[in-house]
Design a protein around this motif. Structure first.
Motif, PDB file in Angstrom:
ATOM      1  N   SER A  13       0.827  -1.202   0.000  1.00  0.00           N
ATOM      2  CA  SER A  13       0.000   0.000   0.000  1.00  0.00           C
ATOM      3  C   SER A  13       0.865   1.258   0.000  1.00  0.00           C
ATOM      4  CB  SER A  13      -0.925  -0.017   1.216  1.00  0.00           C
ATOM      5  OG  SER A  13      -1.708   1.142   1.243  1.00  0.00           O
ATOM      6  N   GLN A  14       1.907   1.254   0.821  1.00  0.00           N
ATOM      7  CA  GLN A  14       2.808   2.405   0.877  1.00  0.00           C
ATOM      8  C   GLN A  14       3.554   2.583  -0.442  1.00  0.00           C
ATOM      9  OE1 GLN A  14       3.056   4.802   3.401  1.00  0.00           O
ATOM     10  NE2 GLN A  14       4.097   5.791   1.690  1.00  0.00           N
ATOM     11  N   SER A  15       3.926   1.491  -1.071  1.00  0.00           N
ATOM     12  CA  SER A  15       4.607   1.560  -2.369  1.00  0.00           C
ATOM     13  C   SER A  15       3.702   2.202  -3.416  1.00  0.00           C
ATOM     14  CB  SER A  15       5.007   0.164  -2.849  1.00  0.00           C
ATOM     15  OG  SER A  15       5.949  -0.398  -1.984  1.00  0.00           O
ATOM     16  N   ARG A  16       2.447   1.795  -3.435  1.00  0.00           N
ATOM     17  CA  ARG A  16       1.507   2.377  -4.387  1.00  0.00           C
ATOM     18  C   ARG A  16       1.319   3.865  -4.132  1.00  0.00           C
ATOM     19  NH1 ARG A  16      -3.853  -0.605  -4.539  1.00  0.00           N
ATOM     20  NH2 ARG A  16      -4.143   0.549  -6.460  1.00  0.00           N
ATOM     21  N   PHE A  46       4.888  10.133  -7.058  1.00  0.00           N
ATOM     22  CA  PHE A  46       5.899  10.356  -8.092  1.00  0.00           C
ATOM     23  C   PHE A  46       5.257  10.610  -9.456  1.00  0.00           C
ATOM     24  CE2 PHE A  46       8.762   8.617 -11.368  1.00  0.00           C
ATOM     25  CZ  PHE A  46       9.833   9.488 -11.211  1.00  0.00           C
ATOM     26  N   LEU A  47       4.192   9.861  -9.778  1.00  0.00           N
ATOM     27  CA  LEU A  47       3.541   9.968 -11.083  1.00  0.00           C
ATOM     28  C   LEU A  47       2.436  11.019 -11.128  1.00  0.00           C
ATOM     29  CD1 LEU A  47       3.224   6.181 -11.992  1.00  0.00           C
ATOM     30  CD2 LEU A  47       4.901   7.841 -12.862  1.00  0.00           C
ATOM     31  N   ASN A  48       2.149  11.633  -9.981  1.00  0.00           N
ATOM     32  CA  ASN A  48       1.089  12.627  -9.881  1.00  0.00           C
ATOM     33  C   ASN A  48      -0.269  12.040 -10.283  1.00  0.00           C
ATOM     34  OD1 ASN A  48      -0.002  15.141  -9.276  1.00  0.00           O
ATOM     35  ND2 ASN A  48       0.238  15.876 -11.368  1.00  0.00           N
ATOM     36  N   CYS A  49      -0.598  10.905  -9.667  1.00  0.00           N
ATOM     37  CA  CYS A  49      -1.879  10.257  -9.919  1.00  0.00           C
ATOM     38  C   CYS A  49      -2.403   9.699  -8.600  1.00  0.00           C
ATOM     39  CB  CYS A  49      -1.740   9.155 -10.973  1.00  0.00           C
ATOM     40  SG  CYS A  49      -0.748   7.729 -10.462  1.00  0.00           S
ATOM     41  N   ALA A  71      -3.383   6.593  -6.026  1.00  0.00           N
ATOM     42  CA  ALA A  71      -2.826   5.264  -5.723  1.00  0.00           C
ATOM     43  C   ALA A  71      -3.648   4.158  -6.384  1.00  0.00           C
ATOM     44  CB  ALA A  71      -2.755   5.044  -4.216  1.00  0.00           C
ATOM     45  N   GLU A  72      -4.959   4.371  -6.529  1.00  0.00           N
ATOM     46  CA  GLU A  72      -5.829   3.377  -7.163  1.00  0.00           C
ATOM     47  C   GLU A  72      -5.496   3.192  -8.647  1.00  0.00           C
ATOM     48  OE1 GLU A  72      -7.075   6.047  -5.334  1.00  0.00           O
ATOM     49  OE2 GLU A  72      -7.227   4.824  -3.541  1.00  0.00           O
ATOM     50  N   GLU A  73      -4.778   4.146  -9.226  1.00  0.00           N
ATOM     51  CA  GLU A  73      -4.404   4.059 -10.636  1.00  0.00           C
ATOM     52  C   GLU A  73      -3.088   3.311 -10.843  1.00  0.00           C
ATOM     53  OE1 GLU A  73      -5.718   7.904 -12.910  1.00  0.00           O
ATOM     54  OE2 GLU A  73      -4.941   8.489 -10.943  1.00  0.00           O
ATOM     55  N   VAL A  74      -2.407   2.986  -9.762  1.00  0.00           N
ATOM     56  CA  VAL A  74      -1.119   2.290  -9.827  1.00  0.00           C
ATOM     57  C   VAL A  74      -1.361   0.792  -9.697  1.00  0.00           C
ATOM     58  CG1 VAL A  74       1.120   1.953  -8.710  1.00  0.00           C
ATOM     59  CG2 VAL A  74       0.127   4.255  -8.862  1.00  0.00           C
TER      60      VAL A  74
END
Length: 142
Positions: free
Chosen positions: A10-13, A19-22, A24-27
């Motif tokens: 979860s923390q990684s996401r 970083f990607l400016n999105c 977490a649910e999109e990762v």
């Protein structure tokens, strides 16, 4: 233990999303790019709203790694759609703008492009590709 693994995942996401400016649910994290891309292609194949079929097209680029071409080739073969490849300029090693606009049209259902070429080291103008895909209502996969 598994609870610690879930917290770390979860923390990684969250970190990747920042970083990607999105969101977490999109990762989406997985074993490798090829497996994830095949899963995405299969999911899109069964999407009734997208309804990919004969007369439609799927767009990749001529500089994509096999992991981003094979799954879309299979999707095109299975649905009867045409697979198109955006050409690249051999002087600049970047995606050709004219080819982009020729490949992406009203019958385009999916546009799959790598952010950068692992062969050439080129960073693609994928935001332009996504913009063209959005204009015709196609799904983008970067």
């Amino acid at each position: 233990n598994s609870e610690d693994n879930l917290v770390a995942l979860s923390q990684s996401r969250e970190d990747i999303a920042t970083f990607l400016n999105c969101e977490a649910e999109e990762v989406i994290l997985g074993n490798n790019a090829t497996t994830l891309t095949f899963h995405m292609a299969r999911a899109l194949a069964s999407d009734k709203a997208l309804n990919i079929g004969r007369g439609d097209n799927i767009v990749v680029t001529a500089m994509d790694h096999a992991c981003n071409v094979g799954p879309w080739e299979a999707l095109a073969r299975d649905t009867g759609a045409q697979l198109r490849r955006i050409a690249f300029d051999t002087q600049t090693w970047t995606l050709d703008e004219t080819s982009m606009t020729q490949c992406i049209d009203a019958r385009t259902k999916v546009v799959a492009v790598g952010a950068a070429s692992n062969l050439l080291g080129s960073v693609n103008n994928f935001s332009r590709v996504v913009e063209l895909a959005k204009e015709v209502g196609a799904v983008s996969y970067v």
